[in-house]
Each structure stands twice: as C-alpha cells, then as structure tokens.
Design an enzyme around this catalytic site. Structure first.
Site, PDB file in Angstrom:
ATOM      1  N   LYS A 100     -10.595  -0.832  10.250  1.00 10.33           N
ATOM      2  CA  LYS A 100     -10.709  -2.027   9.416  1.00 10.33           C
ATOM      3  C   LYS A 100     -11.035  -3.265  10.246  1.00 10.33           C
ATOM      4  CE  LYS A 100      -8.129  -0.184   5.581  1.00 10.33           C
ATOM      5  NZ  LYS A 100      -6.960  -0.240   4.708  1.00 10.33           N
ATOM      6  N   ASP A 148       2.822  -4.525   8.125  1.00 10.85           N
ATOM      7  CA  ASP A 148       1.590  -3.762   7.931  1.00 10.85           C
ATOM      8  C   ASP A 148       0.431  -4.763   8.009  1.00 10.85           C
ATOM      9  OD1 ASP A 148      -0.666  -2.595   6.903  1.00 10.85           O
ATOM     10  OD2 ASP A 148       0.291  -1.799   5.098  1.00 10.85           O
ATOM     11  N   HIS A 204       0.874  -1.185   0.000  1.00 14.01           N
ATOM     12  CA  HIS A 204       0.000   0.000   0.000  1.00 14.01           C
ATOM     13  C   HIS A 204       0.910   1.234   0.000  1.00 14.01           C
ATOM     14  CE1 HIS A 204      -2.840   2.894   1.824  1.00 14.01           C
ATOM     15  NE2 HIS A 204      -3.815   2.047   1.567  1.00 14.01           N
ATOM     16  N   GLN A 263      -4.860  -5.250   6.793  1.00 10.18           N
ATOM     17  CA  GLN A 263      -5.869  -6.170   6.239  1.00 10.18           C
ATOM     18  C   GLN A 263      -5.925  -7.491   7.003  1.00 10.18           C
ATOM     19  OE1 GLN A 263      -8.128  -5.553   3.953  1.00 10.18           O
ATOM     20  NE2 GLN A 263      -7.334  -3.540   3.438  1.00 10.18           N
ATOM     21  N   CYS A 270      -4.568   2.384  -3.807  1.00  8.20           N
ATOM     22  CA  CYS A 270      -3.303   2.794  -3.163  1.00  8.20           C
ATOM     23  C   CYS A 270      -2.211   1.766  -3.406  1.00  8.20           C
ATOM     24  CB  CYS A 270      -3.469   3.048  -1.667  1.00  8.20           C
ATOM     25  SG  CYS A 270      -4.660   4.302  -1.250  1.00  8.20           S
TER      26      CYS A 270
HETATM   27  C1  LIG Z   1      -5.954   0.526   4.636  1.00  8.54           C
HETATM   28  C2  LIG Z   1      -4.538   0.096   4.550  1.00  8.54           C
HETATM   29  C3  LIG Z   1      -3.507   0.952   4.933  1.00  8.54           C
HETATM   30  C4  LIG Z   1      -3.741   2.367   5.366  1.00  8.54           C
HETATM   31  O1  LIG Z   1      -4.545   2.420   6.491  1.00  8.54           O
HETATM   32  P1  LIG Z   1      -5.123   3.844   6.987  1.00  8.54           P
HETATM   33  O2  LIG Z   1      -6.148   3.445   7.978  1.00  8.54           O
HETATM   34  O3  LIG Z   1      -5.689   4.514   5.783  1.00  8.54           O
HETATM   35  O4  LIG Z   1      -3.987   4.585   7.578  1.00  8.54           O
HETATM   36  C5  LIG Z   1      -2.225   0.475   4.858  1.00  8.54           C
HETATM   37  N1  LIG Z   1      -1.951  -0.770   4.453  1.00  8.54           N
HETATM   38  C6  LIG Z   1      -2.913  -1.635   4.080  1.00  8.54           C
HETATM   39  C7  LIG Z   1      -2.543  -3.014   3.656  1.00  8.54           C
HETATM   40  C8  LIG Z   1      -4.236  -1.214   4.105  1.00  8.54           C
HETATM   41  O5  LIG Z   1      -5.185  -2.056   3.718  1.00  8.54           O
END
Ligand SMILES: *Cc1c(COP(=O)(O)O)cnc(C)c1O
Length: 400
Positions: A221, A195, A118, A198, A359
């Site tokens: 999320k 990260d 992302h 998800q 993104c």
């Molecule tokens: C949504 C997402 C982000 C960014 O998260 P924010 O809540 O917009 O800061 C980063 N990495 C992944 C894999 C995402 O799905």
C-alpha cells in the site's frame, strides 16, 4: 506541481479500451519502475538465501534485505533496527502480535478495538479473546464516521489489556486521533497497536512520537510489492515476548527436546523470508525518500476535496462518512443502486474502484448499508482521473 505519475508505467495502460483511471489505491497501490526493476535485478544478479551461507551472493542478498530494515526504521523513526520485524503484511503482523500477547491477556479483561476496523484488526483479536476468555469492546463511531472519544474514554479502563485501532479508516478515510487514544491507553497500562496500513503514504509516521507499542503496515500500500509487511514493536517488549512460528532462522540452538531463540527481530522471522519482497520494499522507501511527500499529500488532499465537491452536485450521489479529517478515500452510494452495480458501470468506463464492504462488515452494519463504492486516491492521481470519476459517476446515474 510535482508529478510522479510518469514513474508508474502501469498508469499509462488502458482498461476496457479507455485510459486506465486507477482509484483503488486503498486495496493496493501501483509500483514505480524503480521497485519493479529492483526486484528483477535482485533475481537476475543476487538471488541467494539470507543470514546463512558464507558466499558472496548470500552476503549481497543479506545486506540488501537488511538495508530495507534500516530504511524502514528511518521511515517510521523507530529507535533501533531490531524493532522492525518483516511479515507477510498487516494481517500477519496483527496475527503475530495477537498470538504472542496471549499470556498478557487475562480472562475477563478487555481488548478494545473500534467499529471502523478492517477485519484483520478484528478477527485476530476475537481468536485471542476466545482463547483467553477475554472480551472484545468496540469504540463507537459518530454518524459522521469519527471515533467517539467520549465512548473511548468509557471503554479504556484498568480492565483494558490491549487497544488496537487503525490510524486511517480504509472504509471512510477517517483520520483517527491515535495520539489521544494511545495516551488514554497508557494511563491504564494497556498495550497499544496501531494499524497503519492506510496511513503510511498519507501521514508522516513517527513511532517514537506516537509512543505506541506496535505499529503495523503493508509494503504493497506504499508502492512496494505484495507479500511483505512490517511489524514495528518496542524492542524491550519484543524481546520479552515468546516466538510465534518455529523453524529455521529464529533459533539460537536446537536440541531434540528444547530450543533457545534469537532476539528480535529474527525470533519472529521463522523460515526463509520474502527476500525479493524486502528488496522491493527497500526500493520503494528509496524512491519515496527524496520526494516532497508533504507537498504531494497536500496536492492529493485538495484533489480529493475538489472531486467531492463536484460529486456532491450529482443527483442521487450519497456520500458515506463525513469525518472531521478525511484522507484519500471517497465512499459513496448512488440512489437506488447496489454498490456492486455502480462498480461495474465504472469499470466499463475504465475506472477502477472497489465496491462492497471493504473488509469492514461491522462498519457497514453500523451504517446499515450493504457496502459502498470506494474511490481511493494516491499520490499519482491527477485532475484527469478526478474528471473521469465525476463524469463516470454522472453517467452511471443515467443507467440506474
Ligand atoms: C489493507 C488493510 C489491511 C490489511 O492489509 P493486508 O496487506 O491485506 O494484510 C488492514 N488494515 C487496513 C486499514 C487496511 O487498509
């Protein structure tokens, strides 16, 4: 079958005069009544600033916020509550880490990411690399959308300062072998950031078992509110790192010329935090705790797999990415149509998906496509949603 759908009031509204079919969970999840109510109750009954005044309301607000920190610690199996730093979201968590690690990256060293990332796990590292004269290296993906582990082994070397990769790709749904990658990075003493934006609702997260240095995610999320995110960091490491933003709450003592700082997590939480957000996150965690999460995830995965089988029968449907292990995301294109037009045709039928690059511009470049249509599922989606999507896509092809 355990049905959590009735807990989410928004799912019974309509969209474009049709029952809402919400399949944009990769962008944000809906909120259960428990979360909505907890936030309202906080503002109705407890609102005060935290960690300061010695009055009852401030004590209540502080203990509610700190309870959310404890809940988060348990949820990801961190060893200490001080390892949980509240931020605005995944993006801010990564920016925070990229800023405070500046002194640990030497000119000419490598920061290893992947082609699946992302933008929020790319751009902060680019900014750091530019500041420090370091290089960005990206682990290639296979045509199926899996990380190429042989390439990872080539890239992760003694010259690697940081490895930063996603647990699950938001663009393709690939579940990445983060355990293996973390082990590779540890062999060369590189720092690791995962990260998990998800992953938190779809995998059991155990940071102690993963043994990564940092793990980041967003409350919104995982059924929590927007505006609050989490940075998990190993305690010794957090306490050895400098602050990022300066201000109230993060200091021990301030004089005109210099200041001393609090230990983690407060060192990294300058200013009045998102208290209501933390309360909402706490409520989301409390909501999740008694749920049979493993069963719900299995249910969701079979729903996604069945939906995919039906979608692939549709003339002109082109699946993007066939990872070895797929989580909750179906990215696709329809022959001869721009993804945005497909998104619009689905929206007209009350089906909420996302169309575009998600993104993930470098990923789209790698796949040589402008973007995809992404249907992303969560634990409350059901057969009716799946059927509506399949019908909706079939209908869309007749318009194109
Ligand atoms: C949504 C997402 C982000 C960014 O998260 P924010 O809540 O917009 O800061 C980063 N990495 C992944 C894999 C995402 O799905």
């Amino acid at each position: 079958m355990h049905d959590i759908r009735p807990d989410f009031p928004i799912l019974s509204r309509s969209s474009r005069n049709r029952p809402l079919v919400y399949l944009d969970n990769g962008a944000t999840t809906q909120k259960p009544t428990a979360v909505v109510d907890a936030i309202a109750k906080y503002y109705r009954q407890h609102n005060a600033n935290v960690h300061r005044a010695a009055h009852e309301l401030a004590e209540e607000a502080t203990s509610m916020m700190e309870a959310a920190r404890d809940g988060t610690r348990r949820f990801i199996n961190a060893q200490a509550r001080e390892e949980i730093v509240f931020t605005r979201g995944t993006t801010e968590s990564i920016n925070l880490v990229a800023n405070v690690l500046a002194d640990r990256v030497q000119p000419g060293q490598d920061i290893v990411i992947s082609e699946l990332e992302h933008h929020s796990n790319i751009v902060p590292w680019q900014l750091l690399a530019q500041r420090r004269g370091a290089n960005i290296r990206a682990i290639a993906i296979t045509d199926a959308g899996d990380l190429d582990l042989a390439h990872a082994a080539e890239l992760i070397t003694d010259n690697t300062a940081i490895l930063a990769v996603s647990h699950i790709s938001n663009g393709l749904g690939s579940v990445n072998p983060v355990g293996t990658l973390i082990d590779m990075a540890k062999k060369v003493n590189a720092l690791t950031l995962i990260d998990g934006a998800q992953a938190v609702l779809h995998e059991r997260i155990d940071v102690a078992a993963l043994d990564c240095d940092f793990y980041v995610f967003s409350a919104h999320k995982m059924f929590g509110p927007t505006g609050i995110g989490i940075l998990y960091g190993k305690l010794d490491l957090l306490n050895a790192l400098p602050p990022w933003q300066g201000g109230g709450e993060m200091i021990e003592r301030v004089s005109i010329k210099t200041s001393t700082y609090q230990a983690a997590p407060f060192r990294f939480e300058a200013g009045t935090p998102n208290i209501a957000g933390a309360v909402g996150l706490g409520a989301a965690l409390e909501y999740l705790e008694p749920l049979p999460l493993a069963d719900l995830v299995t249910q969701e995965e079979s729903l996604v797999a069945e939906t995919l089988i039906e979608l692939e029968k549709i003339q002109g449907f082109r699946l993007i990415g066939r990872p070895k292990q797929r989580s909750s995301v179906i990215s696709f294109l329809l022959e001869g149509a721009h993804p945005n037009d497909v998104g619009t045709l689905l929206d007209q039928q009350g089906i909420a998906v996302r169309a575009g690059h998600h993104c993930n511009m470098p990923l789209m470049d790698r796949l040589e496509i402008p973007g995809t249509v992404r249907a992303s599922f969560s634990l409350y989606n059901n057969e009716a949603d799946a059927e509506a999507l399949i019908e909706g896509v079939a209908k869309a092809t007749t318009f194109l």
